[in-house]
Design a protein around this motif. Structure first.
Motif, short mmCIF file in Angstrom:
data_model
loop_
_atom_site.label_atom_id
_atom_site.label_comp_id
_atom_site.label_asym_id
_atom_site.label_seq_id
_atom_site.Cartn_x
_atom_site.Cartn_y
_atom_site.Cartn_z
N VAL A 441 0.83 -1.20 0.00
CA VAL A 441 0.00 0.00 0.00
C VAL A 441 0.87 1.26 0.00
N SER A 442 0.25 2.37 -0.38
CA SER A 442 0.99 3.63 -0.52
C SER A 442 1.38 4.20 0.84
N ASP A 443 2.34 5.13 0.79
CA ASP A 443 2.77 5.79 2.03
C ASP A 443 1.61 6.54 2.67
N LYS A 444 0.76 7.11 1.80
CA LYS A 444 -0.38 7.88 2.30
C LYS A 444 -1.28 7.01 3.16
N LEU A 445 -1.51 5.78 2.67
CA LEU A 445 -2.36 4.86 3.43
C LEU A 445 -1.67 4.44 4.72
N GLN A 446 -0.34 4.26 4.63
CA GLN A 446 0.37 3.83 5.82
C GLN A 446 0.29 4.87 6.92
N THR A 447 0.33 6.15 6.52
CA THR A 447 0.22 7.19 7.54
C THR A 447 -1.21 7.31 8.04
N ALA A 448 -2.18 7.04 7.14
CA ALA A 448 -3.58 7.14 7.56
C ALA A 448 -3.99 5.98 8.46
#
Ligand code: CU
Length: 604
Positions: A441-448
């Motif tokens: 998964v994308s970094d954005k998802l990982q932070t979310a």
């Protein structure tokens, strides 16, 4: 015409004003017949207005002046009735009102008329953005074009963009086309208004309002929500971009829904009717979307008879080679959307195979890519994935490590199908599953979702019993390669011809590659020097003649690789009968080699 003459004589370019200006008093420039009608009515009423203003102003002024105490000492105490003048000032306004009412009603009914619309756009007001739906275009999975349109905040504006007016996704519409807007709202009352086009329609929750518009020139038209709808009412603008019909079709095909086939050139569509002409266009939007099989299909070009249905194991084999199980998780408003899809990409020369795949599954759609000669078979509707794709790959399991992707993906499909992606915990589980699929998964998802725990992929252990001839066939159509190598030996007096068949896989499927040796009873596995991939290879003439050729003669390939195989087979026979040792035989082999693989594609 006058404007055209003016333009040509003075060589000026007319710039239109389709957005509000600071301190603007007049109208914006009209972009539709209805707005021109509105301006005309305004001008007509303004004529009466000025006459009345002058008349009443003159009477009032002269009364004040002439009948003041300074000019006239006698008070007209008993002069309080005048039948004639009372009749005049009653009947005149009535006549003026009637004179205004006729053009006004004419325009009102004209604006109300929805004349045979070619395109319908649904505009849905939300707190605080607009959602647009192009409901005419439904792809095979039942999806329409639908997108949200948010204002671009001041901090992200680029030079030339208008503050508080620019949006991220514009409505794209063709010029000179009957368009219907259906307007509604999801939460509170909004109003869909674009001044240049004479559009203003309330968006009421639970109600559909409709209006029609014809945009008579290309341009970008700005509007705003025009009903106080909450704190960000002033921050939900509307932008309509009108383009030529060709550009509109291009834009359509770039949307998520399947594109129209590029073989049907846009200019083949009939020219659209004149704005107020009663004759509608014979072509409706839906027709642009047919993805009929085309003449470049390799398999159907020679015979028109329907091909037999594909074998389920063939489908699995091809999927092991070329398919992807995709999950995309995207932010949308305050929430997240989860989209699952099954995709299989092939060169456009194998379009017919994709259509056969579509008729095998009875779901999904075949789409062409514009930029590259690639086409895909795609299933994206969650019901189809759940009830068709998942059962197929459960009954006919994949043999490569792709199966572990599939197993995780199938769990996500199940979760989305049951609706649990709408819950916090369900979404977290989907992210955990998705993080182990493909590239994660994308970094954005990982932070979310910081506290997700990635799933462990299961290791697939392939076994010989899983490899059926049909699976091998499908896998070869996906990953196989037939090629010829000619090497000069003994200072050019003798040429060695190598006929090579290869099946290539990622190194993680080394065990599977080694199983092919047992399956065919010949061949070798070579690991590439970068240690990332391996090739199962058969490259000697006896094995090719005794094992490979009989196998693929009995189990013919279904893709355009069949042509490569037939050339390969011819070369094998030439080499077997030592023809490559004489110049004629060698030049024939060279010709065959040149037309294989990339050579064939280049000719297409
Ligand atoms: Cu609003």
């Amino acid at each position: 015409m006058l404007r055209f003459l003016f333009d040509t004589i003075f060589m000026v370019k007319v710039a239109y004003n389709d957005a509000p200006q600071p301190w603007q008093l007049g109208f914006q420039d009209g972009g539709s017949p209805s707005f021109e009608g509105i301006v005309e009515l305004h001008d007509q009423i303004m004529f009466y207005l000025v006459i009345i203003l002058l008349g009443v102003g003159w009477m009032l002024g002269s009364t004040i002046r002439k009948f003041s105490v300074h000019h006239n000492q006698i008070v007209h105490k008993y002069h309080n009735h005048g039948t004639l003048i009372e009749l005049i000032w009653t009947i005149t306004p009535a006549l003026v009102l009637i004179a205004i009412a006729f053009p006004s009603f004419k325009l009102l009914y004209l604006l109300d008329e929805v004349i045979d619309p070619v395109i319908t756009v649904k505009a849905i007001g939300n707190q605080w953005f607009w959602t647009y739906e192009y409901s005419d275009y439904v792809n095979d999975t039942g999806e329409t074009i639908e997108f949200d349109s948010y204002m671009i905040p001041e901090t992200e504006l680029e030079p030339g963009q208008l503050r508080l007016l620019e949006v991220d996704n514009r409505i794209i519409l063709p010029v000179d086309t009957h368009i219907r807007f259906i307007v509604t709202a999801r939460d509170v009352i909004h109003s869909f208004a674009v001044p240049s086009l004479g559009l203003k329609l309330d968006a009421l929750p639970g109600r559909l309002n409709q209006t029609s518009v014809i945009i008579n020139r290309e341009g970008v038209f700005y509007g705003m929500c025009s009903e106080l709808c909450g704190i960000l009412h002033g921050f939900m603008p509307i932008v309509i971009e009108s383009v030529s019909l060709e550009s509109y079709l291009l834009w359509l095909s770039s949307q998520n829904s399947p594109p129209y086939s590029p073989l049907q050139k846009p200019h083949q569509f009939p020219k659209l009717g004149n704005p107020w002409g009663g004759i509608g266009t014979p072509s409706r939007g839906k027709r642009f979307y047919s993805t009929s099989s085309s003449s470049i299909d390799f398999a159907t070009s020679s015979n028109e008879e329907p091909l037999p249905p594909l074998h389920p194991w063939f489908v699995t084999g091809l999927s092991d080679g070329e398919s992807s199980f995709i999950i995309s998780i995207n932010q949308r408003g305050n929430g997240w959307t989860v989209r699952c899809s099954y995709e299989l990409w092939l060169h456009t020369s194998d379009l017919s195979l994709l259509h056969r795949l579509q008729s095998f599954f009875q779901v999904g759609s075949v789409n062409l890519r514009k930029s590259r000669p690639m086409a895909s078979f795609t299933v994206a509707a969650i019901d189809d994935l759940f009830s068709v794709i998942v059962p197929h790959f459960t009954n006919y399991p994949l043999q490569t490590q792709k199966r572990s992707d599939f197993l995780l993906w199938a769990k996500v499909v199940e979760l989305v199908h049951s609706g649990s992606h709408r819950t916090e915990s369900g979404l977290l589980e989907i992210v955990s599953l998705a993080s182990a699929i493909n590239r994660g998964v994308s970094d954005k998802l990982q932070t979310a979702f910081p506290n997700f725990t990635p799933y462990k992929r299961s290791l697939i252990e392939p076994c010989l019993s899983g490899l059926s001839p049909n699976w091998i066939c499908g896998f070869t159509d996906g990953e196989g390669c037939f090629d010829i190598k000619i090497t000069a030996r003994g200072s050019g007096s003798y040429h060695q011809v190598e006929c090579r068949f290869r099946l290539t896989q990622h190194i993680r499927d080394k065990v599977l590659l080694e199983l092919f040796i047992s399956f065919f009873g010949c061949g070798k596995v070579y690991i590439r020097s970068n240690n990332k991939a391996g090739d199962y290879t058969i490259n000697n003439i006896p094995d090719a003649t005794n094992i490979l050729v009989p196998f693929f003669d009995k189990n013919p390939l279904h893709s355009s690789k069949l042509l490569d195989y037939l050339d390969f087979k011819q070369v094998v026979e030439l080499v077997k009968s030592k023809q490559h040792l004489n110049p004629e035989g060698l030049s024939l082999i060279r010709t065959l080699k040149a037309s294989m693989n990339n050579g064939r594609r280049a000719k297409d």
